[in-house]
Design a protein around this motif. Sequence first.
Motif, PDB file in Angstrom:
ATOM      1  N   SER A  78     -14.660  -5.982 -19.419  1.00  0.00           N
ATOM      2  CA  SER A  78     -15.020  -6.954 -20.457  1.00  0.00           C
ATOM      3  C   SER A  78     -15.303  -8.318 -19.841  1.00  0.00           C
ATOM      4  O   SER A  78     -16.294  -8.979 -20.179  1.00  0.00           O
ATOM      5  N   ILE A  79     -14.423  -8.749 -18.937  1.00  0.00           N
ATOM      6  CA  ILE A  79     -14.613 -10.049 -18.283  1.00  0.00           C
ATOM      7  C   ILE A  79     -15.929 -10.067 -17.521  1.00  0.00           C
ATOM      8  O   ILE A  79     -16.702 -11.032 -17.593  1.00  0.00           O
ATOM      9  N   THR A  80     -16.195  -8.987 -16.794  1.00  0.00           N
ATOM     10  CA  THR A  80     -17.435  -8.912 -16.011  1.00  0.00           C
ATOM     11  C   THR A  80     -18.654  -8.948 -16.909  1.00  0.00           C
ATOM     12  O   THR A  80     -19.621  -9.683 -16.645  1.00  0.00           O
ATOM     13  N   PHE A  81     -18.634  -8.154 -17.992  1.00  0.00           N
ATOM     14  CA  PHE A  81     -19.794  -8.090 -18.881  1.00  0.00           C
ATOM     15  C   PHE A  81     -20.072  -9.446 -19.523  1.00  0.00           C
ATOM     16  O   PHE A  81     -21.219  -9.923 -19.504  1.00  0.00           O
ATOM     17  N   VAL A  82     -19.052 -10.061 -20.101  1.00  0.00           N
ATOM     18  CA  VAL A  82     -19.251 -11.349 -20.779  1.00  0.00           C
ATOM     19  C   VAL A  82     -19.690 -12.411 -19.783  1.00  0.00           C
ATOM     20  O   VAL A  82     -20.576 -13.232 -20.067  1.00  0.00           O
ATOM     21  N   ARG A  83     -19.089 -12.385 -18.614  1.00  0.00           N
ATOM     22  CA  ARG A  83     -19.415 -13.373 -17.579  1.00  0.00           C
ATOM     23  C   ARG A  83     -20.898 -13.339 -17.222  1.00  0.00           C
ATOM     24  O   ARG A  83     -21.577 -14.372 -17.206  1.00  0.00           O
ATOM     25  N   PHE A  84     -21.443 -12.157 -16.957  1.00  0.00           N
ATOM     26  CA  PHE A  84     -22.831 -12.052 -16.517  1.00  0.00           C
ATOM     27  C   PHE A  84     -23.807 -12.055 -17.682  1.00  0.00           C
ATOM     28  O   PHE A  84     -24.964 -12.459 -17.519  1.00  0.00           O
ATOM     29  N   PHE A  85     -23.364 -11.609 -18.859  1.00  0.00           N
ATOM     30  CA  PHE A  85     -24.241 -11.659 -20.030  1.00  0.00           C
ATOM     31  C   PHE A  85     -24.504 -13.113 -20.423  1.00  0.00           C
ATOM     32  O   PHE A  85     -25.646 -13.489 -20.710  1.00  0.00           O
ATOM     33  N   ILE A  86     -23.456 -13.917 -20.451  1.00  0.00           N
ATOM     34  CA  ILE A  86     -23.637 -15.341 -20.765  1.00  0.00           C
ATOM     35  C   ILE A  86     -24.507 -16.005 -19.704  1.00  0.00           C
ATOM     36  O   ILE A  86     -25.384 -16.817 -20.006  1.00  0.00           O
ATOM     37  N   SER A  87     -24.279 -15.645 -18.458  1.00  0.00           N
ATOM     38  CA  SER A  87     -25.096 -16.197 -17.376  1.00  0.00           C
ATOM     39  C   SER A  87     -26.566 -15.836 -17.579  1.00  0.00           C
ATOM     40  O   SER A  87     -27.454 -16.678 -17.406  1.00  0.00           O
ATOM     41  N   ALA A  88     -26.841 -14.581 -17.980  1.00  0.00           N
ATOM     42  CA  ALA A  88     -28.223 -14.163 -18.221  1.00  0.00           C
ATOM     43  C   ALA A  88     -28.835 -14.942 -19.388  1.00  0.00           C
ATOM     44  O   ALA A  88     -30.014 -15.332 -19.339  1.00  0.00           O
ATOM     45  N   LEU A  89     -28.043 -15.193 -20.440  1.00  0.00           N
ATOM     46  CA  LEU A  89     -28.544 -15.980 -21.573  1.00  0.00           C
ATOM     47  C   LEU A  89     -28.899 -17.402 -21.133  1.00  0.00           C
ATOM     48  O   LEU A  89     -29.949 -17.939 -21.513  1.00  0.00           O
ATOM     49  N   LEU A  90     -28.039 -18.014 -20.348  1.00  0.00           N
ATOM     50  CA  LEU A  90     -28.307 -19.369 -19.854  1.00  0.00           C
ATOM     51  C   LEU A  90     -29.541 -19.388 -18.966  1.00  0.00           C
ATOM     52  O   LEU A  90     -30.356 -20.324 -19.028  1.00  0.00           O
ATOM     53  N   GLU A  91     -29.694 -18.350 -18.144  1.00  0.00           N
ATOM     54  CA  GLU A  91     -30.875 -18.269 -17.274  1.00  0.00           C
ATOM     55  C   GLU A  91     -32.146 -18.105 -18.099  1.00  0.00           C
ATOM     56  O   GLU A  91     -33.188 -18.676 -17.744  1.00  0.00           O
ATOM     57  N   LEU A  92     -32.061 -17.352 -19.183  1.00  0.00           N
ATOM     58  CA  LEU A  92     -33.228 -17.182 -20.058  1.00  0.00           C
ATOM     59  C   LEU A  92     -33.624 -18.516 -20.693  1.00  0.00           C
ATOM     60  O   LEU A  92     -34.824 -18.843 -20.779  1.00  0.00           O
ATOM     61  N   VAL A  93     -32.647 -19.302 -21.121  1.00  0.00           N
ATOM     62  CA  VAL A  93     -32.925 -20.625 -21.684  1.00  0.00           C
ATOM     63  C   VAL A  93     -33.596 -21.516 -20.638  1.00  0.00           C
ATOM     64  O   VAL A  93     -34.579 -22.219 -20.923  1.00  0.00           O
ATOM     65  N   ILE A  94     -33.075 -21.479 -19.414  1.00  0.00           N
ATOM     66  CA  ILE A  94     -33.656 -22.288 -18.338  1.00  0.00           C
ATOM     67  C   ILE A  94     -35.086 -21.853 -18.053  1.00  0.00           C
ATOM     68  O   ILE A  94     -35.970 -22.693 -17.815  1.00  0.00           O
ATOM     69  N   ILE A  95     -35.343 -20.540 -18.086  1.00  0.00           N
ATOM     70  CA  ILE A  95     -36.700 -20.030 -17.851  1.00  0.00           C
ATOM     71  C   ILE A  95     -37.662 -20.556 -18.918  1.00  0.00           C
ATOM     72  O   ILE A  95     -38.777 -20.990 -18.602  1.00  0.00           O
ATOM     73  N   ILE A  96     -37.242 -20.541 -20.174  1.00  0.00           N
ATOM     74  CA  ILE A  96     -38.088 -21.054 -21.262  1.00  0.00           C
ATOM     75  C   ILE A  96     -38.382 -22.541 -21.061  1.00  0.00           C
ATOM     76  O   ILE A  96     -39.516 -23.000 -21.234  1.00  0.00           O
ATOM     77  N   VAL A  97     -37.351 -23.305 -20.686  1.00  0.00           N
ATOM     78  CA  VAL A  97     -37.536 -24.738 -20.425  1.00  0.00           C
ATOM     79  C   VAL A  97     -38.519 -24.949 -19.270  1.00  0.00           C
ATOM     80  O   VAL A  97     -39.389 -25.834 -19.330  1.00  0.00           O
ATOM     81  N   LEU A  98     -38.403 -24.128 -18.227  1.00  0.00           N
ATOM     82  CA  LEU A  98     -39.312 -24.254 -17.082  1.00  0.00           C
ATOM     83  C   LEU A  98     -40.743 -23.911 -17.476  1.00  0.00           C
ATOM     84  O   LEU A  98     -41.697 -24.539 -16.986  1.00  0.00           O
ATOM     85  N   TYR A  99     -40.920 -22.928 -18.350  1.00  0.00           N
ATOM     86  CA  TYR A  99     -42.266 -22.597 -18.825  1.00  0.00           C
ATOM     87  C   TYR A  99     -42.877 -23.771 -19.592  1.00  0.00           C
ATOM     88  O   TYR A  99     -44.061 -24.100 -19.419  1.00  0.00           O
TER      89      TYR A  99
END
Length: 453
Positions: free
Chosen positions: A32-53
């Motif tokens: 659970s810790i691993t999944f939430v940790r990397f899932f949130i990280s992926a969400l933040l990375e997606l937001v950053i990608i949109i901002v970069l676009y």
Amino acid sequence: MISTIIILVLVNVLVGLGPLFIKFLPSLSPFSITFVRFFISALLELVIIIVLYIRLYFQFKNKDCVLDFRTIVKQSLKNYYGGKNSQFLKGRSQLLYLAWVGFLQVGIVVPFYYLSFEYMGVVLSTITSCSIPIIVIAFINWAQKHEEMGAFKLIYLFLLVAGVITIAFSRTGNENQKISFIGAFVLILSTIAYISYLVSVGRDSQLRVKLFDHFRVSGFPNSKKIIQTVNLLRSFLKLFGMHFFGTLCLLILSVILSFIAPNGEIGLQCHQFLYIDIKSFGSLLLNPFVLSIALICTLLPFFLQLFASMKWPRFTLSFESWNSILIVIQPLMGLYIGLIIWGEPIQSDYVIFTTIFLVISILIRYLHENSNFMLVLFTVRVINVNAKKLITFLHSIKEIDEINYSLGRYGLLIHASVRSLPRLFIIKKSLLEFPGVLEVNYYPEVAIKTDST
């Protein structure tokens, strides 16, 4: 080189802060810790990608570029994710490469390392997961002739392993070791996966792939800021792919393990993740400790690690070697957290001695590597040589900086940056063994700094 090593030091410091936040999540399964940790990280990375676009769109617009927002997104996604990775399984797709690296990191390394604490105890887990990668990667590089294996290297490896053992026993005191078949399997699996991850993460031919079809970004006047945005976009596309596919692999693996061993410890942990912890997923996304470990211990360090791999000098000790060496910082951070934050019974002078010991070991390795650095000119005589195969072969030698053709006695003039005499002899021998090469000589070069005035 020193700047990239400092970045890797910071990476391991940030990852080593994980126990500071995980201690506040004792009721969660490691999965659970691993999944939430990397899932949130992926969400933040997606937001950053949109901002970069969005940023890239306005930067192009200011340069009178005809590409609209949709075309920018479509071309970059197609060229990065739809490309082939020549360094992975003889040119498999980039998506498969990202899924593989994500599976190693998110699906195996992190959750099974957490589990190894319960099965084997902190001492054996720390010693194995930190020392084995250092030794194995050193021998892999030696077998692939990327570096030599002399008496100095063996002594240095011994010092690093001794430092890891010292850290491990200092943290646990009277901990009872629990050795079992399943525990050994979990720990070995996590260690092998981590070694594979270290070797794989820097082998990405898409790191500098052209994202847009019809023009070169460098062709724009004053395009430095645009190039920086494109490089950031490429980096976050890789991170998002790794973490997104990694969380999917973790979900699939957890379902499989919960069915294979429903009554075993691993199966029970997977069941807790899938059917109990997941119900509080919404609140976990807002948990400050989960957010901290996702941002501070995941998103930021892995971005810095990727940045360091992109900037890593070709001629120096390999990226995975330095990465495996500096992993000793992670348990050292746990030592400081235990002493300063949690007030564990650890003698402060013992901590200071261990820190100095490891710092000196790493400095010795750095100074030894740079003290033997030299610029070399190779002169190569060739006859009836397959030019395409020769160029491909020369590009595989990472120390080579420049290749020049000559119409005189020597067919090739090669400029190289070499870090040791044994490596110099290995390069010369490999050149002589190539079909069509008649003679190879080398000469020391001196870098001359000219005065622009």
